[in-house]
Scaffold this active site. Sequence first.
Site, short mmCIF file in Angstrom:
data_model
loop_
_atom_site.label_atom_id
_atom_site.label_comp_id
_atom_site.label_asym_id
_atom_site.label_seq_id
_atom_site.Cartn_x
_atom_site.Cartn_y
_atom_site.Cartn_z
N ALA A 65 0.82 -1.21 0.00
CA ALA A 65 0.00 0.00 0.00
C ALA A 65 0.86 1.27 0.00
O ALA A 65 0.61 2.20 -0.76
CB ALA A 65 -0.92 -0.01 1.22
N ASP A 104 10.65 -6.84 -2.63
CA ASP A 104 9.39 -7.32 -2.07
C ASP A 104 9.38 -8.85 -2.12
O ASP A 104 9.86 -9.44 -3.06
CB ASP A 104 8.18 -6.76 -2.82
CG ASP A 104 6.90 -6.98 -2.04
OD1 ASP A 104 6.44 -6.05 -1.35
OD2 ASP A 104 6.37 -8.13 -2.09
N LYS A 156 5.28 -8.92 -6.66
CA LYS A 156 5.04 -7.46 -6.64
C LYS A 156 6.23 -6.69 -7.17
O LYS A 156 6.06 -5.68 -7.87
CB LYS A 156 4.71 -7.01 -5.22
CG LYS A 156 3.36 -7.53 -4.74
CD LYS A 156 3.06 -7.03 -3.33
CE LYS A 156 1.72 -7.59 -2.87
NZ LYS A 156 1.39 -7.13 -1.50
N ASN A 161 5.58 -4.65 8.91
CA ASN A 161 5.79 -5.26 10.23
C ASN A 161 7.02 -4.66 10.90
O ASN A 161 7.94 -4.17 10.25
CB ASN A 161 5.93 -6.78 10.09
CG ASN A 161 7.18 -7.15 9.31
OD1 ASN A 161 8.27 -7.23 9.88
ND2 ASN A 161 7.04 -7.35 8.01
N PHE A 162 7.00 -4.71 12.24
CA PHE A 162 8.06 -4.03 13.00
C PHE A 162 9.37 -4.81 13.04
O PHE A 162 10.42 -4.21 13.22
CB PHE A 162 7.55 -3.65 14.40
CG PHE A 162 6.79 -2.36 14.36
CD1 PHE A 162 7.46 -1.15 14.36
CD2 PHE A 162 5.41 -2.36 14.26
CE1 PHE A 162 6.77 0.05 14.27
CE2 PHE A 162 4.71 -1.17 14.16
CZ PHE A 162 5.39 0.05 14.17
N GLU A 163 9.32 -6.12 12.85
CA GLU A 163 10.58 -6.88 12.80
C GLU A 163 11.43 -6.36 11.64
O GLU A 163 12.62 -6.08 11.78
CB GLU A 163 10.33 -8.38 12.59
CG GLU A 163 9.91 -9.13 13.84
CD GLU A 163 8.47 -8.82 14.21
OE1 GLU A 163 7.66 -8.49 13.31
OE2 GLU A 163 8.15 -8.87 15.41
N THR A 164 10.80 -6.23 10.46
CA THR A 164 11.56 -5.78 9.29
C THR A 164 11.98 -4.32 9.46
O THR A 164 13.08 -3.93 9.08
CB THR A 164 10.73 -5.96 8.00
OG1 THR A 164 10.22 -7.29 7.99
CG2 THR A 164 11.60 -5.77 6.77
N CYS A 176 -3.00 -4.59 8.62
CA CYS A 176 -4.04 -4.43 7.60
C CYS A 176 -4.91 -5.67 7.50
O CYS A 176 -6.03 -5.61 7.01
CB CYS A 176 -3.41 -4.15 6.25
SG CYS A 176 -2.40 -2.67 6.26
N CYS A 233 20.22 4.66 23.63
CA CYS A 233 19.55 3.82 22.63
C CYS A 233 20.42 2.62 22.24
O CYS A 233 21.61 2.76 21.95
CB CYS A 233 19.24 4.65 21.38
SG CYS A 233 18.55 3.67 20.04
ZN LIG Z 1 18.15 5.38 18.52
#
Ligand SMILES: [Zn+2]
Length: 352
Positions: free
Chosen positions: A46, A67, A93, A138-141, A198, A255
């Site tokens: 998207a 992709d 894709k 996704n947050f892993e990627t 999604c 961090c």
């Molecule tokens: Zn940071």
Amino acid sequence: MLSTTDIEMNPGQREKYSRQILFAGLGEAGQEKLLASSAVLVGCGALGTVVANLLIRSGIGRLRIIDRDFVEVSNLQRQTLFEESDASQSLPKAIAAERRLRAINSDPKIEGVVADLAPQNASDLLDGFQLILDGTDNFETRLLVNDAAIALDLPWIYAAAVGSYGLTMTIRPAQTACLACLLEGEDGSKIAGAEATCDTAGILNAAAGVVASMEAAEALKLLAGKPEALHGRLISCDVWSGKFQSLRVARNPSCRACVRREFDFLEGDVQPHITMCGRDSVQIHERGRKLDLGDLGRRLSATSPEVRSNDFLLRFGVPPYEITVFADGRAIIKGTQDPAIARSLYARYIGA
Ligand SMILES: [Zn+2]
């Protein structure tokens, strides 16, 4: 950021990009820088289709599109580069996007790569570009991209959309907060709906369009040599409620990623070989080598009556499951969310 030599425009390009050159923020010098610039897009759904479309039309010099997935009919509502025929042919894709974008603008170098960004290939696939664009889901990627971007000292633009809502932030190593500052630090609560996808909450194409357009504008500023124009904020917007917010995100002084340089995601300690992929699919990627799809097709035809394939993938049914295999050794198993079932089907039909 890598330095590039600007490209002097020919009369055709001067006409093609004339309305953008007229924009005072860019001008002719900005356009020439843009024509010599490069970016790599991770994920072409998207958000990615909109960003790629805008940047290719703007005259970016070179775009790589990574992709892992193939086009399905449920993508067409929001993934603006794809057509019904791409879905009926199950084109990857990255390939469908490359073909469409080449037809839109013949100036840029466009390279579709059918692969899942993973710790093993991230540095190779992302290095050598000026900017990384987030089109993932996704947050892993994303945390893998964040680690790789910091390790390679490349800026990247985080973007996400779900439901009617989206978020974006431009990340420059050592200059701004990074995604780990945001997610793993005290500001983590600012990311609403981080767990929704999604496939569970749906998505309005307009929400993806707004966020991806902001992402493309930020990319333009970086690639045309106008970093002073970057907004420097985490922007969130909801196209349904009309609520827009912009927050300044502080760097986390301790961090993990951008200060301590502990790249847990890039080093592969936290990324599983099996990931959820949509509502009722599991992606499995356990082998580190390529597959000969022709060979596999001949082997499967003996037992599975319906083996279909195109140049990029092979698909067969083992009712109630449907298995799609890619040349890089990945398989997407539809019809289950159970990793154990997926692993056993993979071992039985594809092999270790
Ligand atoms: Zn940071």
